[in-house]
Design an enzyme around this catalytic site. Structure first.
Site, PDB file in Angstrom:
ATOM      1  N   TYR A  83       0.838  -1.190   0.000  1.00  0.00           N
ATOM      2  CA  TYR A  83       0.000   0.000   0.000  1.00  0.00           C
ATOM      3  C   TYR A  83       0.882   1.252   0.000  1.00  0.00           C
ATOM      4  CZ  TYR A  83      -4.295  -2.403   1.770  1.00  0.00           C
ATOM      5  OH  TYR A  83      -5.412  -3.168   1.950  1.00  0.00           O
ATOM      6  N   GLU A 129      -5.445  -1.176   8.719  1.00  0.00           N
ATOM      7  CA  GLU A 129      -5.263  -0.984  10.169  1.00  0.00           C
ATOM      8  C   GLU A 129      -4.330   0.200  10.424  1.00  0.00           C
ATOM      9  OE1 GLU A 129      -7.161  -3.937   9.108  1.00  0.00           O
ATOM     10  OE2 GLU A 129      -5.115  -4.672   9.046  1.00  0.00           O
ATOM     11  N   ASN A 188      -9.841   0.275  -2.239  1.00  0.00           N
ATOM     12  CA  ASN A 188      -9.544  -0.900  -1.442  1.00  0.00           C
ATOM     13  C   ASN A 188     -10.827  -1.448  -0.829  1.00  0.00           C
ATOM     14  OD1 ASN A 188      -7.246  -2.521  -0.181  1.00  0.00           O
ATOM     15  ND2 ASN A 188      -8.476  -1.974   1.603  1.00  0.00           N
ATOM     16  N   GLU A 189     -11.188  -2.645  -1.216  1.00  0.00           N
ATOM     17  CA  GLU A 189     -12.431  -3.254  -0.707  1.00  0.00           C
ATOM     18  C   GLU A 189     -13.560  -2.228  -0.726  1.00  0.00           C
ATOM     19  OE1 GLU A 189     -11.629  -5.037   3.118  1.00  0.00           O
ATOM     20  OE2 GLU A 189     -10.723  -6.801   2.221  1.00  0.00           O
ATOM     21  N   GLU A 269      -5.614 -10.919  -0.988  1.00  0.00           N
ATOM     22  CA  GLU A 269      -5.218 -10.914   0.421  1.00  0.00           C
ATOM     23  C   GLU A 269      -5.554 -12.280   1.006  1.00  0.00           C
ATOM     24  OE1 GLU A 269      -6.932  -7.756   2.758  1.00  0.00           O
ATOM     25  OE2 GLU A 269      -6.077  -6.173   1.499  1.00  0.00           O
ATOM     26  N   TYR A 334       0.987  -9.592  13.243  1.00  0.00           N
ATOM     27  CA  TYR A 334       0.000 -10.246  12.393  1.00  0.00           C
ATOM     28  C   TYR A 334       0.135 -11.771  12.364  1.00  0.00           C
ATOM     29  CZ  TYR A 334      -3.673  -9.479   8.913  1.00  0.00           C
ATOM     30  OH  TYR A 334      -4.881  -9.400   8.256  1.00  0.00           O
TER      31      TYR A 334
END
Ligand SMILES: *[C@@H]1O[C@H](CO)[C@@H](O)[C@H](O)[C@H]1NC(C)=O
Ligand SMILES: *[C@@H]1O[C@H](CO)[C@@H](O)[C@H](O)[C@H]1NC(C)=O
Ligand SMILES: *[C@@H]1O[C@H](CO)[C@@H](O)[C@H](O)[C@H]1NC(C)=O
Ligand SMILES: *[C@@H]1O[C@H](CO)[C@@H](O)[C@H](O)[C@H]1NC(C)=O
Ligand SMILES: *[C@@H]1O[C@H](CO)[C@@H](O)[C@H](O)[C@H]1NC(C)=O
Ligand SMILES: *[C@@H]1O[C@H](CO)[C@@H](O)[C@H](O)[C@H]1NC(C)=O
Ligand SMILES: *[C@@H]1O[C@H](CO)[C@@H](O)[C@H](O)[C@H]1NC(C)=O
Ligand SMILES: *[C@@H]1O[C@H](CO)[C@@H](O)[C@H](O)[C@H]1NC(C)=O
Length: 649
Positions: A83, A129, A188-189, A269, A334
């Site tokens: 990103y 996030e 994005n989404e 993803e 993560y």
């Protein structure tokens, strides 16, 4: 499925066919496109399958970019996915930052040098996030702004201006222009957002093509549900899906097939782990499940990006939050195959083994995990409370306002703002101060009357507090921005006192508002030891009734031992007995600690911020309670350890 198998076969035969391809295609021309007949990507005319991993340069110090990229290459990946967070590069309107840790072009060129292709996701909204999903907080200066929508001209103009800065920098890095960028994601989404505004997607697609050229391969990514793709997919942008190990792979790709009947299967993803929130259990995803799903998808000839391959760290104030309000911690480990500190894990080798079954992995040495060093305990001394240090924290002086103002209204985007007024009447402890029925504290407030701590107000959780004080006493409410919402409808997340405070039902007025510049404080403290003016015995601010104290700065330093080779090394800092706050080492803002809530206990300290040639200076802003403040000890200690603790349980 027949087409999928044909494509898989072609992928396997690709090296053999290359000779023939020289005659069929002009391979000296770099191209990256979709073959809708064979259901694959075509790179230079040859069938191509990517096996990619997400890495966020903004969560890894530049010092470690090459190490992390090399480890990704050695796992057998042929691409990375990244990103670009707008707010990281345009902190103030029209002020751009692209150097040092923000040198995104250098990062992409490094990937290119290592022969990794790049899947670019420049947003402008990225979720991730990350504070406000990457959108700059200053967009909220237009209070009624509609984000991620074509219905608000100021938003579109700001996006347009930003894309005109970023995308021309990316253009020479496109594959067809000699660089590594093979595909570029739009938004994005988007299908998960409320607006479902195709004009907005069309606007972005148009601007992307305008700046990047008509050959650029644009795509979208949405959760693998029909409802998401029906608002997120747009003719002309290749629709892909994202899903993790819990999803049925056949069903997920069938959803992609509803929108792209032909073309390559893509999981943009594939979740190797999952995110955390303060106060919740640490998330993990089992290695065997990740390996099995990856195997299955690669066997279908699908293109897979693993999100994350390395998560990294939300340094400083960059973490985002979800709703109902829950902030993400400093670590973005993560449970990814490379740990927050870049260490090789069991998951890394399991993934590498799967990739090896489909294509070769590079020979040679995998860069080892970096050594960690336990520097041990360091004693910190109390310097000053926030209220005592307002001249340093707020050199321009406060803002006066009849009613409270938000962070944005006082041009403070991150950290803390102190709201001060006087009590209009005596309060004997049974008169409540409300943060209003509108839940107006965003996100956490540390309340004191005449320097006596009264307790904590917290968004959604604690909206009233009994306070004690005489009429005319000073009421201090220090509000912490714990990170802006990065997902869902409420991404226009204003901070501070966002509604009136009331005392016995009447609105408190006549506020003196101090935007606090913590970085100025840390710069000032860099030279503090030299002219000691602290109050090391100022324990009077401690409220013994419930162990709260005023937000207070602590300072200390440690020297790295001589005689041990290869120091400084990476380390982790922990806060035994401390409650919640922010920590800096040598001026570098490492992030928030909150061991009382967890799950994160230790913070990653990369070695490049440490030095052997001078004492290393630690600054801590403790907001609630430090272990030495009960008067039993002169000093509060922090501790450097050689292994991370991300799961308090
Ligand atoms: C192949 O493409 C290159 C670059 O576009 C061009 O210069 C060259 O003439 C082409 N060769 C053939 C045989 O078409
Ligand atoms: C996935 O769903 C398909 C039907 O869509 C079913 O045939 C298959 O058994 C499922 N796979 C698993 C692993 O549950
Ligand atoms: C506080 O004041 C109220 C109203 O004057 C009174 O009813 C109450 O008993 C007082 N409480 C204490 C603890 O003094
Ligand atoms: C401190 O005490 C006050 C008053 O008893 C209470 O409302 C508040 O929640 C307490 N604060 C903490 C952090 O426990
Ligand atoms: C506070 O209340 C006043 C009077 O009702 C209102 O005009 C003002 O907008 C309110 N301020 C906030 C921040 O809610
Ligand atoms: C609170 O306000 C009401 C009127 O709104 C008043 O009657 C009452 O006396 C006040 N309470 C105290 C303790 O001052
Ligand atoms: C408002 O606050 C200031 C202190 O900042 C004080 O001097 C002044 O008297 C207050 N005004 C009113 C109307 O309460
Ligand atoms: C830490 O502070 C001391 C005293 O001001 C100073 O001499 C030293 O250079 C600082 N260390 C670093 C790494 O900046």
């Amino acid at each position: 499925m027949l087409q999928v198998r044909l494509c898989t076969l072609l992928l396997l035969l690709a090296p053999l066919l290359l000779g023939a391809a020289h005659r069929v295609y002009n391979v000296s021309r770099r191209t990256f496109e979709i073959d809708y007949n064979q259901d694959c990507f075509l790179k230079d005319g040859m069938p191509f399958q990517y096996i990619s991993g997400s890495i966020h340069y903004f969560r890894i110090p530049r010092f470690y970019w090459k190490d992390r990229l090399l480890k990704m290459k050695m796992a057998g990946l042929n691409a990375i996915q990244m990103y670009v967070p707008w707010n990281f590069h345009e902190p103030q309107p029209g002020q751009y930052e692209f150097s040092g840790d923000r040198d995104v072009e250098y990062f992409i060129r490094l990937a290119h040098e290592l022969e990794l292709l790049v899947i670019l996701r420049p947003g402008p909204y990225i979720c991730a996030e990350w504070d406000m999903g990457g959108l700059p907080a200053w967009l909220l200066e237009k209070e009624s702004i509609l984000l991620r929508s074509s219905d608000y001209a100021d938003y579109l103009m700001a996006v347009d201006k930003w894309l005109a800065v970023l995308l021309p920098k990316m253009k020479p890095l496109l594959y067809q222009n000699g660089g590594p960028i093979i595909t570029v994601q739009v938004e994005n989404e988007y299908g998960s957002y409320v607006t479902c505004d195709f004009d907005y997607l069309r606007f972005l697609a148009h601007r992307f093509r305008y700046h990047l050229g008509k050959d650029v391969l644009l795509f979208t990514t949405d959760g693998a549900e029909e409802m998401h793709l029906s608002c997120g997919a747009l003719q002309g942008l290749y629709a892909t899906v994202d899903f993790g190990t819990a999803h049925n792979i056949t069903d997920a790709f069938l959803v992609q097939r509803m929108f792209e009947p032909k073309g390559p299967l893509v999981n943009s993803e594939f979740y190797t782990g999952w995110l955390d929130h303060w106060g919740e259990l640490h998330s993990t995803v089992k290695t065997e499940l990740v390996a099995a799903s990856l195997y299955d998808m690669l066997a279908r000839g699908a293109n897979v990006n693993m999100y994350m391959f390395i998560g990294g760290t939300n340094f400083a104030y960059w973490n985002g939050a979800n709703t109902p309000y829950a902030a993400q911690p400093t670590s973005y480990d993560y449970d990814a195959p490379l740990s927050e500190a870049g260490d090789l894990t069991e998951k890394y080798f399991a993934i590498r083994n799967v990739i090896q079954e489909f294509k070769g992995v590079p020979k040679g040495l995998i860069p080892p995990s970096t050594p960690k060093f336990a520097y041990g305990k360091v004693a910190l001394r109390k310097f000053k409370t926030v209220a005592e240090a307002l001249d340093i924290l707020c050199p321009k002086g406060p803002v006066k306002s009849h009613y409270p103002l938000t962070f944005i209204q006082v041009k403070q985007y991150f950290g803390y703002v102190l709201y001060r007024t006087t009590l209009p009447q005596d309060c004997n402890g049974s008169m409540p101060i409300f943060s209003s029925p509108l839940n107006g504290v965003h996100d956490r407030a540390y309340v004191a009357v005449d320097g006596v701590p009264q307790g904590v107000l917290e968004r959604n959780l604690v909206t009233t507090l009994d306070i004690q004080g005489k009429a005319g006493a000073t009421l201090d409410i220090m509000v912490e921005n714990m990170g802006r919402v990065n997902f869902g409808e409420q991404i226009n997340d204003f901070k501070g006192l966002v509604s009136n405070m009331t005392l016995n039902h009447s609105i408190l007025t006549n506020w003196t508002i101090f935007p606090l510049d913590t970085e100025a404080m840390v710069r000032y403290l860099g030279g503090w030891e030299a002219h000691d003016e602290g109050h090391p015995d100022g324990y009077l601010t401690f409220n013994p009734s419930n162990f709260t104290m005023l937000p207070t700065f602590f300072v200390g330093s440690f020297s790295i031992p001589s005689g041990i080779p290869d120091l400084p090394q990476d380390t982790f800092i922990q806060f035994p007995g401390w409650t919640k706050g922010q920590v800096w080492i040598n001026g570098f803002n490492l992030g928030r600690y909150w061991p009382k809530w967890g799950p994160q206990v230790t913070l990653f300290v990369p070695r490049h911020i440490l030095t052997t040639s001078a004492p290393n200076n630690i600054t801590v802003l403790e907001l609630e309670f430090a272990p030495c403040m009960d008067g039993t000890s002169e000093l509060c200690t922090v501790e450097f350890v050689d292994r991370p603790v991300l799961d308090i349980s």
